[in-house]
Design a protein around this motif. Structure first.
Motif, PDB file in Angstrom:
ATOM      1  N   GLY A  24      87.354  73.523   0.941  1.00  0.00           N
ATOM      2  CA  GLY A  24      86.602  73.691   2.175  1.00  0.00           C
ATOM      3  C   GLY A  24      85.211  73.108   2.060  1.00  0.00           C
ATOM      4  O   GLY A  24      84.707  72.860   0.963  1.00  0.00           O
ATOM      5  N   ALA A  25      84.594  72.905   3.210  1.00  0.00           N
ATOM      6  CA  ALA A  25      83.241  72.351   3.278  1.00  0.00           C
ATOM      7  C   ALA A  25      82.521  72.965   4.461  1.00  0.00           C
ATOM      8  O   ALA A  25      83.146  73.453   5.399  1.00  0.00           O
ATOM      9  CB  ALA A  25      83.293  70.832   3.418  1.00  0.00           C
ATOM     10  N   GLY A  26      81.210  72.932   4.400  1.00  0.00           N
ATOM     11  CA  GLY A  26      80.410  73.437   5.506  1.00  0.00           C
ATOM     12  C   GLY A  26      78.944  73.317   5.197  1.00  0.00           C
ATOM     13  O   GLY A  26      78.551  72.722   4.183  1.00  0.00           O
ATOM     14  N   LEU A  27      78.142  73.884   6.068  1.00  0.00           N
ATOM     15  CA  LEU A  27      76.699  73.906   5.881  1.00  0.00           C
ATOM     16  C   LEU A  27      76.258  75.338   5.645  1.00  0.00           C
ATOM     17  O   LEU A  27      76.784  76.268   6.262  1.00  0.00           O
ATOM     18  CB  LEU A  27      75.988  73.352   7.115  1.00  0.00           C
ATOM     19  CG  LEU A  27      76.267  71.896   7.470  1.00  0.00           C
ATOM     20  CD1 LEU A  27      75.552  71.535   8.768  1.00  0.00           C
ATOM     21  CD2 LEU A  27      75.827  70.972   6.350  1.00  0.00           C
ATOM     22  N   ASP A  28      75.273  75.511   4.769  1.00  0.00           N
ATOM     23  CA  ASP A  28      74.712  76.842   4.585  1.00  0.00           C
ATOM     24  C   ASP A  28      73.584  77.045   5.593  1.00  0.00           C
ATOM     25  O   ASP A  28      73.325  76.180   6.446  1.00  0.00           O
ATOM     26  CB  ASP A  28      74.252  77.064   3.141  1.00  0.00           C
ATOM     27  CG  ASP A  28      73.057  76.223   2.730  1.00  0.00           C
ATOM     28  OD1 ASP A  28      72.434  75.556   3.583  1.00  0.00           O
ATOM     29  OD2 ASP A  28      72.731  76.240   1.520  1.00  0.00           O
ATOM     30  N   GLY A  29      72.901  78.154   5.535  1.00  0.00           N
ATOM     31  CA  GLY A  29      71.844  78.483   6.482  1.00  0.00           C
ATOM     32  C   GLY A  29      70.632  77.576   6.416  1.00  0.00           C
ATOM     33  O   GLY A  29      69.780  77.605   7.301  1.00  0.00           O
ATOM     34  N   GLU A  70      84.016  74.430   7.907  1.00  0.00           N
ATOM     35  CA  GLU A  70      83.454  75.553   8.633  1.00  0.00           C
ATOM     36  C   GLU A  70      82.387  75.049   9.589  1.00  0.00           C
ATOM     37  O   GLU A  70      81.594  74.197   9.239  1.00  0.00           O
ATOM     38  CB  GLU A  70      82.815  76.556   7.672  1.00  0.00           C
ATOM     39  CG  GLU A  70      83.768  77.170   6.694  1.00  0.00           C
ATOM     40  CD  GLU A  70      83.062  78.018   5.673  1.00  0.00           C
ATOM     41  OE1 GLU A  70      81.867  78.345   5.855  1.00  0.00           O
ATOM     42  OE2 GLU A  70      83.698  78.353   4.668  1.00  0.00           O
ATOM     43  N   GLY A  71      82.393  75.579  10.783  1.00  0.00           N
ATOM     44  CA  GLY A  71      81.323  75.247  11.736  1.00  0.00           C
ATOM     45  C   GLY A  71      81.593  74.078  12.617  1.00  0.00           C
ATOM     46  O   GLY A  71      82.487  73.383  12.699  1.00  0.00           O
TER      47      GLY A  71
END
Length: 71
Positions: A24-29, A70-71
């Motif tokens: 999986g991949a995504g951006l953190d805050g 994600e996102g």
């Protein structure tokens, strides 16, 4: 967290940017790119030479390769 340019990121991880290696991949805050690998490892990248739109394009490309984003 690893700081790198977009070109360095693609050159280093290009061979592994597929669903056989990345779960999986995504951006953190903070807008950092987070990759979750199949072996349970997680790496966080600060890609320091591009904007949020370019990072979203990277995520879209990962999604096209079958990686859960994600996102």
């Amino acid at each position: 967290m690893k700081s790198c340019s977009l070109q360095e990121f693609i050159a280093e991880l290009g061979p592994w940017l597929d669903r056989d290696h990345i779960r999986g991949a995504g951006l953190d805050g903070h807008g950092h790119l987070v990759l979750h690998f199949m072996d349970g490892m997680k790496n966080v990248y600060l890609i320091d030479d591009c904007n949020a739109g370019q990072i979203r394009q990277v995520l879209a490309d990962l999604r096209k390769k079958g990686i859960a984003v994600e996102g």
